[in-house]
Design an enzyme around this catalytic site. Structure first.
Site, short mmCIF file in Angstrom:
data_model
loop_
_atom_site.label_atom_id
_atom_site.label_comp_id
_atom_site.label_asym_id
_atom_site.label_seq_id
_atom_site.Cartn_x
_atom_site.Cartn_y
_atom_site.Cartn_z
N SER A 8 -9.12 71.90 -6.22
CA SER A 8 -10.05 71.27 -7.15
C SER A 8 -11.38 71.99 -7.13
O SER A 8 -12.08 72.01 -6.11
CB SER A 8 -10.26 69.80 -6.77
OG SER A 8 -11.36 69.30 -7.52
N HIS A 33 -7.39 72.85 -10.52
CA HIS A 33 -7.67 71.50 -10.99
C HIS A 33 -9.14 71.43 -11.40
O HIS A 33 -10.03 71.79 -10.62
CB HIS A 33 -7.36 70.52 -9.86
CG HIS A 33 -7.48 69.08 -10.22
ND1 HIS A 33 -6.48 68.39 -10.89
CD2 HIS A 33 -8.46 68.18 -9.98
CE1 HIS A 33 -6.84 67.13 -11.03
NE2 HIS A 33 -8.04 66.97 -10.51
N ASP A 35 -12.09 68.97 -12.76
CA ASP A 35 -12.46 67.55 -12.87
C ASP A 35 -13.60 67.36 -13.85
O ASP A 35 -14.75 67.70 -13.56
CB ASP A 35 -12.89 67.03 -11.50
CG ASP A 35 -11.70 66.84 -10.57
OD1 ASP A 35 -10.78 66.10 -10.94
OD2 ASP A 35 -11.70 67.45 -9.48
N MET A 37 -16.03 64.79 -15.61
CA MET A 37 -16.56 63.42 -15.44
C MET A 37 -17.73 63.21 -16.38
O MET A 37 -18.54 64.12 -16.57
CB MET A 37 -17.03 63.21 -14.00
CG MET A 37 -15.97 63.50 -12.95
SD MET A 37 -16.59 63.09 -11.31
CE MET A 37 -15.31 63.85 -10.28
N HIS A 66 -8.47 67.30 -15.53
CA HIS A 66 -8.43 65.87 -15.23
C HIS A 66 -9.64 65.22 -15.92
O HIS A 66 -10.77 65.44 -15.51
CB HIS A 66 -8.47 65.70 -13.71
CG HIS A 66 -8.46 64.30 -13.22
ND1 HIS A 66 -8.69 63.98 -11.89
CD2 HIS A 66 -8.24 63.12 -13.85
CE1 HIS A 66 -8.60 62.67 -11.74
NE2 HIS A 66 -8.35 62.12 -12.91
N MET A 68 -11.88 62.36 -16.47
CA MET A 68 -12.37 61.05 -16.02
C MET A 68 -13.49 60.64 -16.95
O MET A 68 -14.68 60.65 -16.61
CB MET A 68 -12.84 61.17 -14.56
CG MET A 68 -11.68 61.30 -13.59
SD MET A 68 -12.17 61.96 -12.00
CE MET A 68 -12.10 63.70 -12.39
N MET A 137 -3.79 58.42 -8.26
CA MET A 137 -5.05 58.63 -7.55
C MET A 137 -4.97 58.00 -6.16
O MET A 137 -4.56 56.84 -6.02
CB MET A 137 -6.22 58.00 -8.32
CG MET A 137 -6.58 58.68 -9.64
SD MET A 137 -6.99 60.43 -9.51
CE MET A 137 -8.39 60.43 -8.38
N GLY A 142 -14.24 59.99 -8.91
CA GLY A 142 -15.68 60.16 -9.10
C GLY A 142 -16.30 61.19 -8.17
O GLY A 142 -17.27 61.84 -8.53
N PHE A 143 -15.74 61.32 -6.98
CA PHE A 143 -16.35 62.21 -5.99
C PHE A 143 -15.30 62.92 -5.17
O PHE A 143 -14.21 62.36 -4.93
CB PHE A 143 -17.26 61.40 -5.06
CG PHE A 143 -18.33 60.64 -5.78
CD1 PHE A 143 -19.52 61.25 -6.13
CD2 PHE A 143 -18.11 59.33 -6.18
CE1 PHE A 143 -20.51 60.56 -6.84
CE2 PHE A 143 -19.08 58.63 -6.90
CZ PHE A 143 -20.28 59.25 -7.22
N GLY A 144 -15.63 64.12 -4.73
CA GLY A 144 -14.77 64.81 -3.78
C GLY A 144 -15.07 64.31 -2.37
O GLY A 144 -16.04 63.59 -2.14
N GLY A 145 -14.21 64.69 -1.45
CA GLY A 145 -14.48 64.42 -0.03
C GLY A 145 -14.32 62.98 0.41
O GLY A 145 -14.86 62.59 1.44
N ASP A 175 -4.05 62.97 -5.96
CA ASP A 175 -5.40 63.51 -6.01
C ASP A 175 -6.35 62.60 -5.24
O ASP A 175 -6.50 61.42 -5.58
CB ASP A 175 -5.83 63.61 -7.48
CG ASP A 175 -7.20 64.22 -7.69
OD1 ASP A 175 -7.81 64.70 -6.72
OD2 ASP A 175 -7.67 64.22 -8.85
N GLY A 176 -6.99 63.17 -4.23
CA GLY A 176 -8.00 62.43 -3.47
C GLY A 176 -7.66 62.36 -1.99
O GLY A 176 -6.65 61.76 -1.61
N GLY A 177 -8.46 63.01 -1.17
CA GLY A 177 -8.25 62.95 0.27
C GLY A 177 -7.00 63.65 0.76
O GLY A 177 -6.52 63.38 1.86
N GLY A 197 -9.56 69.40 -2.80
CA GLY A 197 -10.88 69.97 -2.97
C GLY A 197 -11.50 70.29 -1.63
O GLY A 197 -11.50 71.43 -1.15
C1 DX5 Z 1 -11.94 62.83 -7.49
C2 DX5 Z 1 -11.38 64.03 -8.20
C3 DX5 Z 1 -10.66 64.94 -7.29
C4 DX5 Z 1 -11.51 65.54 -6.21
C5 DX5 Z 1 -10.65 65.60 -4.99
O1 DX5 Z 1 -12.45 61.94 -8.40
O2 DX5 Z 1 -10.48 63.63 -9.22
O3 DX5 Z 1 -9.93 65.93 -7.97
O4 DX5 Z 1 -12.00 66.82 -6.49
O5 DX5 Z 1 -11.42 65.99 -3.93
P1 DX5 Z 1 -10.92 65.88 -2.43
O6 DX5 Z 1 -9.68 66.67 -2.28
O7 DX5 Z 1 -12.08 66.44 -1.67
O8 DX5 Z 1 -10.70 64.40 -2.14
ZN ZN Z 2 -9.13 65.20 -10.04
#
Ligand code: DX5
Ligand code: ZN
Length: 221
Positions: A8, A33, A35, A37, A66, A68, A137, A142-145, A175-177, A197
């Site tokens: 990502s 990927h 994102d 937003m 993606h 959002m 999901m 909304g956020f990475g990490g 997607d996510g974590g 990501g």
């Molecule tokens: C979150 C995004 C993800 C994000 C994942 O809203 O859709 O694609 O980049 O990030 P990680 O892998 O750090 O959770």
């Molecule tokens: Zn995503």
């Protein structure tokens, strides 16, 4: 079949975007990927067609976009023209899901639908023939990490069963974590495509991390 890894770009260093994209290619990423937003569907704001177009010029890897955003159909034409390979919209933001998915395919892109952690999977049952990808999901978008939500594993299993019963060969993405400690259970639950990501871009060796993530997934016959 082996696991497909989609780094990502949200977690990439945008001052060195070309290097980051080249690193993903060298590491064997299957797609990138992207994102998008809008600050409305999710609290955060990222990028749009201009960045998709920029990344498109840097690589021939598929771009897994993606969305959002609310009213995602407002962006379909621009994102397709910018070089998106697939567009994934959120079921929560798509009251006319059937028509919206059909439009994505009409533009020559792969049509995907994403579900937030609290959205029943039944919401997509009637559009499976229109789908090339289902995105479960495993964080609130909304956020990475963010931390992986373990309940997502049951949802992946349920989605895999739904796809099998409908004889639908759509990809099943999570997607996510996603990280070394979570990817294997997602794979065993039936996911085949993994967005990552933070796990990749914050790794000591991001390039090697792509292969390491894939390596956690024992190859299914
Ligand atoms: C979150 C995004 C993800 C994000 C994942 O809203 O859709 O694609 O980049 O990030 P990680 O892998 O750090 O959770
Ligand atoms: Zn995503």
């Amino acid at each position: 079949m082996s696991a497909r890894i989609a780094p990502s770009l949200l977690s990439a260093d945008f001052a060195h975007l070309a290097d980051e994209v080249a690193m993903c290619e060298a590491g064997g990423a299957d797609m990138l990927h992207v994102d998008v937003m809008d600050g409305r569907f999710v609290p955060n704001l990222t990028f749009g067609a201009k960045v998709i177009e920029t990344v498109r010029k840097l690589t021939s890897l598929p771009l897994d976009v993606h969305l959002m955003v609310v009213e995602p159909e407002r962006y379909f034409d621009d994102f397709a023209a910018a070089g998106a390979t697939g567009m994934t919209i959120h079921v929560e933001a798509a009251p006319h899901l059937h028509r919206q998915l059909a439009r994505i395919r009409e533009l020559g892109c792969r049509a995907g639908v994403a579900l937030n952690p609290s959205t029943p999977l039944a919401h997509i049952r009637d559009v499976l023939p229109e789908l090339d990808l289902v995105l479960v999901m495993s964080v609130n978008p909304g956020f990475g990490g963010q931390q992986f939500i373990p309940r997502a594993l049951d949802r992946i299993r349920e989605a895999r069963t739904m796809l099998r019963e409908a004889r639908c060969d759509a990809a099943l993405e999570v997607d996510g974590g996603v990280a070394r400690r979570t990817i294997r259970s997602c794979w065993e639950a039936g996911a085949d495509t993994f967005v990552a990501g933070n796990a990749i871009f914050s790794a000591a060796d991001p390039r090697a991390e792509i292969g390491a993530l894939r390596g956690e997934c024992v190859v299914r016959a």
